[in-house]
Design an enzyme around this catalytic site. Structure first.
Site, PDB file in Angstrom:
ATOM      1  N   CYS A  22      95.822   3.608 -15.499  1.00  0.00           N
ATOM      2  CA  CYS A  22      94.493   3.666 -14.898  1.00  0.00           C
ATOM      3  C   CYS A  22      93.908   5.070 -14.940  1.00  0.00           C
ATOM      4  O   CYS A  22      92.703   5.251 -15.130  1.00  0.00           O
ATOM      5  CB  CYS A  22      94.542   3.162 -13.461  1.00  0.00           C
ATOM      6  N   GLN A  42      92.826  -2.100 -18.998  1.00  0.00           N
ATOM      7  CA  GLN A  42      94.100  -1.415 -19.182  1.00  0.00           C
ATOM      8  C   GLN A  42      95.267  -2.380 -19.284  1.00  0.00           C
ATOM      9  O   GLN A  42      96.411  -1.963 -19.510  1.00  0.00           O
ATOM     10  CB  GLN A  42      94.349  -0.457 -18.015  1.00  0.00           C
ATOM     11  N   HIS A  75      95.881   3.887  -7.502  1.00  0.00           N
ATOM     12  CA  HIS A  75      94.956   3.464  -8.553  1.00  0.00           C
ATOM     13  C   HIS A  75      93.882   4.522  -8.757  1.00  0.00           C
ATOM     14  O   HIS A  75      93.466   5.188  -7.813  1.00  0.00           O
ATOM     15  CB  HIS A  75      94.312   2.131  -8.169  1.00  0.00           C
ATOM     16  N   ASN A 124      85.907  -0.131 -12.423  1.00  0.00           N
ATOM     17  CA  ASN A 124      87.336  -0.355 -12.581  1.00  0.00           C
ATOM     18  C   ASN A 124      87.676  -0.527 -14.060  1.00  0.00           C
ATOM     19  O   ASN A 124      86.784  -0.557 -14.915  1.00  0.00           O
ATOM     20  CB  ASN A 124      87.747  -1.596 -11.779  1.00  0.00           C
TER      21      ASN A 124
END
Length: 329
Positions: free
Chosen positions: A133, A127, A276, A296
């Site tokens: 996110c 990202q 997040h 992630n």
């Protein structure tokens, strides 16, 4: 004595310079001038000290994970999550919520699972420094469910979500607590999400919505909701249905995670609760520590090739089961 002290300092300076030069070379760091480079170097050296001190605790058995230098080592935690510290959390009205079938517990929940073993987890994305996110996490989750239930490997458009879910969004804003609900509901109401090839990512840019129904890559009927804080339900859903999008609270130790099972007793003691969004793609145990396997969206330089193992069954550590959603195809 003074001579020995001077020699010790000189040796440390040499090692620090070697570390800094190796870091710049590995992560292709280029700075606009010497002033900026010196500023970044000082942050790097400070972070290097934090890494060394934390890993000493690991060797002493006082921590369950290690941290290390990665591409974020010349940044502060605030810079990683926002280009403007004065930004405020987005407070937007939650869109009309579609009916979500209540999860029915099953008896065949496996003791461990890694959805990568089934070939449905798409490659790690990046990202960059845009706080998108939530879009990357929802896309990664939906891509996996398309693989599980439709047998297709698809690459969906994060930019479609960034541009279209919330017209007030900018890349420097904190994660909104309604982001996952708004995003999944958008996909339901919109009749799907575009393919990434037809609606490519434009890093650091939020534009007008350019969704095209003829290039839809996936649709969902509704989305499911994990009971807040219920790790057993999260395990059951991940183990029997598929990956789940979650929001968590992180700090700088999370940013620099390297290996082991990440447990942080202080991660919820912050003004930036749920800063997040990531994807739980599995779970298991390692050296007696239960963990969630988390995907992630910071590229493969983060953690274990883009993944992190986060503590499971430790009082919902970092809020991993507090806001958890999954698509129903």
């Amino acid at each position: 004595m003074k001579l020995l002290l001077l020699l010790f300092v000189s040796i440390n300076v040499v090692f620090a310079s070697q570390d800094w030069n190796a870091f710049k070379e590995k992560y292709h760091k280029v700075y606009k001038n010497s002033k900026e480079e010196n500023y970044r170097k000082q942050i790097f050296l400070k972070n290097l000290k934090v890494i060394e001190e934390h890993n000493k605790k690991y060797t002493q058995g006082l921590s369950t994970y290690t941290i290390g230098v990665n591409k974020f080592a010349d940044l502060t935690h605030e810079e990683i999550y926002s280009s403007s510290k004065s930004s405020t959390r987005r407070e937007v009205t939650t869109v009309r919520s579609s009916p979500t079938p209540k999860f029915i517990p099953r008896d065949d929940v496996p003791e461990s699972i890694d959805w990568r073993d089934y070939g449905v987890v798409t490659p790690i994305s990046n990202q960059e420094l845009c706080m998108s996110c939530w879009a990357f996490a929802v896309v990664a989750t939906l891509e996996a469910h398309v693989g599980i239930y439709e047998g297709r490997n698809v690459s969906l458009s994060q930019q479609n979500l960034v541009d279209c879910v919330d017209p007030t969004f900018t890349c420097s804003q904190y994660l909104d607590i309604h982001a996952l609900d708004n995003t999944y509901q958008y996909i339901v109401d919109n009749g799907g999400i575009d393919l990434r090839d037809s609606y490519p990512v434009e890093y650091y840019t939020v534009g007008s919505c350019r969704f095209k129904s003829e290039t839809v890559g996936a649709t969902i009927k509704a989305y499911g909701n994990i009971t807040e804080g219920d790790e057993e339900e999260l395990k059951a859903v991940v183990g029997t249905i598929g990956p789940v999008t979650v929001t968590i609270t992180t700090d700088f130790s999370w940013d620099l995670y390297r290996e082991g099972v990440y447990y942080n007793g202080d991660c919820m003691n912050t003004d930036e609760i749920f800063n997040h969004a990531v994807v739980v793609i599995g779970y298991g145990s390692e050296d007696g520590e239960d963990y969630w396997l988390v995907k992630n969206s910071w590229g493969t330089y983060f953690g274990q090739d883009g993944y992190i193992k986060m503590a499971r069954n430790r009082d919902n550590n970092c809020g991993i089961a507090s806001i958890a959603r999954y698509p129903l195809i």
